[in-house]
Motif scaffolding. Structure first.
Motif, short mmCIF file in Angstrom:
data_model
loop_
_atom_site.label_atom_id
_atom_site.label_comp_id
_atom_site.label_asym_id
_atom_site.label_seq_id
_atom_site.Cartn_x
_atom_site.Cartn_y
_atom_site.Cartn_z
N VAL A 44 60.69 23.06 18.12
CA VAL A 44 59.53 23.92 17.90
C VAL A 44 59.58 25.12 18.85
O VAL A 44 59.84 24.97 20.04
CB VAL A 44 58.22 23.12 18.11
N GLY A 45 59.37 26.31 18.28
CA GLY A 45 59.31 27.53 19.08
C GLY A 45 60.67 28.11 19.46
O GLY A 45 60.73 29.15 20.09
N LYS A 46 61.76 27.45 19.10
CA LYS A 46 63.10 27.93 19.47
C LYS A 46 63.71 28.75 18.34
O LYS A 46 63.30 28.66 17.19
CB LYS A 46 64.02 26.75 19.77
N LYS A 47 64.72 29.57 18.71
CA LYS A 47 65.47 30.33 17.72
C LYS A 47 66.93 30.31 18.11
O LYS A 47 67.26 30.16 19.28
CB LYS A 47 64.95 31.75 17.58
N THR A 48 67.78 30.42 17.12
CA THR A 48 69.21 30.52 17.41
C THR A 48 69.51 31.92 17.91
O THR A 48 68.75 32.86 17.67
CB THR A 48 70.06 30.22 16.16
N TYR A 60 70.10 25.00 3.82
CA TYR A 60 69.17 24.23 2.98
C TYR A 60 68.19 23.53 3.93
O TYR A 60 68.59 22.70 4.75
CB TYR A 60 69.93 23.20 2.13
N ILE A 61 66.91 23.89 3.82
CA ILE A 61 65.90 23.37 4.74
C ILE A 61 65.50 21.95 4.33
O ILE A 61 65.07 21.71 3.20
CB ILE A 61 64.65 24.29 4.75
N LEU A 62 65.64 21.01 5.28
CA LEU A 62 65.26 19.61 5.05
C LEU A 62 63.82 19.35 5.50
O LEU A 62 63.09 18.62 4.84
CB LEU A 62 66.20 18.68 5.82
N GLU A 63 63.45 19.91 6.64
CA GLU A 63 62.11 19.72 7.22
C GLU A 63 61.74 20.96 8.01
O GLU A 63 62.59 21.60 8.61
CB GLU A 63 62.08 18.51 8.16
N GLY A 64 60.45 21.26 8.04
CA GLY A 64 59.94 22.32 8.89
C GLY A 64 59.83 23.67 8.21
O GLY A 64 59.91 23.78 6.98
N LYS A 65 59.65 24.68 9.04
CA LYS A 65 59.41 26.04 8.55
C LYS A 65 60.06 27.02 9.52
O LYS A 65 59.92 26.87 10.74
CB LYS A 65 57.90 26.29 8.48
N GLY A 66 60.74 28.02 8.97
CA GLY A 66 61.40 28.96 9.86
C GLY A 66 61.49 30.36 9.29
O GLY A 66 61.45 30.55 8.07
N GLY A 97 57.29 26.58 12.82
CA GLY A 97 56.40 25.49 12.43
C GLY A 97 55.93 24.67 13.62
O GLY A 97 56.21 24.98 14.78
N SER A 98 55.23 23.57 13.31
CA SER A 98 54.72 22.68 14.35
C SER A 98 55.57 21.43 14.50
O SER A 98 55.25 20.55 15.29
CB SER A 98 53.26 22.30 14.03
N ASP A 99 56.67 21.34 13.75
CA ASP A 99 57.62 20.23 13.82
C ASP A 99 59.02 20.79 13.98
O ASP A 99 59.25 21.98 13.78
CB ASP A 99 57.56 19.39 12.54
N ASN A 100 59.97 19.91 14.31
CA ASN A 100 61.36 20.36 14.38
C ASN A 100 61.79 20.93 13.04
O ASN A 100 61.36 20.47 11.98
CB ASN A 100 62.28 19.21 14.77
N LEU A 101 62.65 21.94 13.09
CA LEU A 101 63.24 22.53 11.90
C LEU A 101 64.59 21.86 11.70
O LEU A 101 65.43 21.86 12.59
CB LEU A 101 63.41 24.04 12.10
N SER A 102 64.79 21.24 10.55
CA SER A 102 66.02 20.54 10.24
C SER A 102 66.61 21.14 8.97
O SER A 102 65.89 21.33 7.98
CB SER A 102 65.73 19.05 10.06
N PHE A 103 67.91 21.42 8.99
CA PHE A 103 68.53 22.04 7.82
C PHE A 103 70.00 21.68 7.74
O PHE A 103 70.63 21.31 8.74
CB PHE A 103 68.35 23.56 7.85
N LEU A 104 70.53 21.77 6.53
CA LEU A 104 71.96 21.65 6.31
C LEU A 104 72.56 23.03 6.32
O LEU A 104 71.96 23.98 5.81
CB LEU A 104 72.26 20.98 4.96
#
Length: 121
Positions: A44-48, A60-66, A97-104
């Motif tokens: 949460v709150g991080k960016k690459t 492909y976003i599995l969970e979260g919002k970015g 988002g308010s949760d971890n962002l998970s993606f493939l």
């Protein structure tokens, strides 16, 4: 045939600041493939870091919002959204988002460290 079990893959820290579990890559697969698939997560709150790679990516976003920046455009991506990133595009993704962002991340041809260029510290 290759079976990759999530529980047996160690996470690594990517140079751009994301946690990565690489599932398939020509280096760890018995069959000849020319792509790689990795599961990535961003707190949460991080960016690459701003970066670009020589290969084409699909996120492909599995969970979260970015917010996903590709060159000069920013796209809001949520669960089940996807984005294609052309080769050599400047890019970063930020967890808004308010949760971890998970993606493939699917890369073709397969991801190689020497093809990844970090553009910021």
């Amino acid at each position: 045939m290759s079976i990759i079990q999530n529980s047996k893959i160690d996470s690594i820290e990517g140079g751009e600041g994301v946690k990565i579990k690489e599932y398939f890559n020509p280096d760890n697969t018995l069959n000849q493939i020319n792509y790689s698939i990795a599961q990535c997560s961003l707190d949460v709150g991080k960016k690459t870091k701003l970066h670009k790679i020589k290969s084409s990516d699909i996120y492909y976003i599995l969970e979260g919002k970015g917010n996903f920046k590709i060159n000069e455009e920013v796209f809001c991506l949520e669960k089940y959204d996807s984005a294609h990133v052309p080769p050599n595009s400047k890019q970063f993704i930020e967890n808004i988002g308010s949760d971890n962002l998970s993606f493939l991340c699917i890369v073709e041809p397969a991801w190689k460290a020497e093809d990844d260029e970090i553009l910021e510290e």
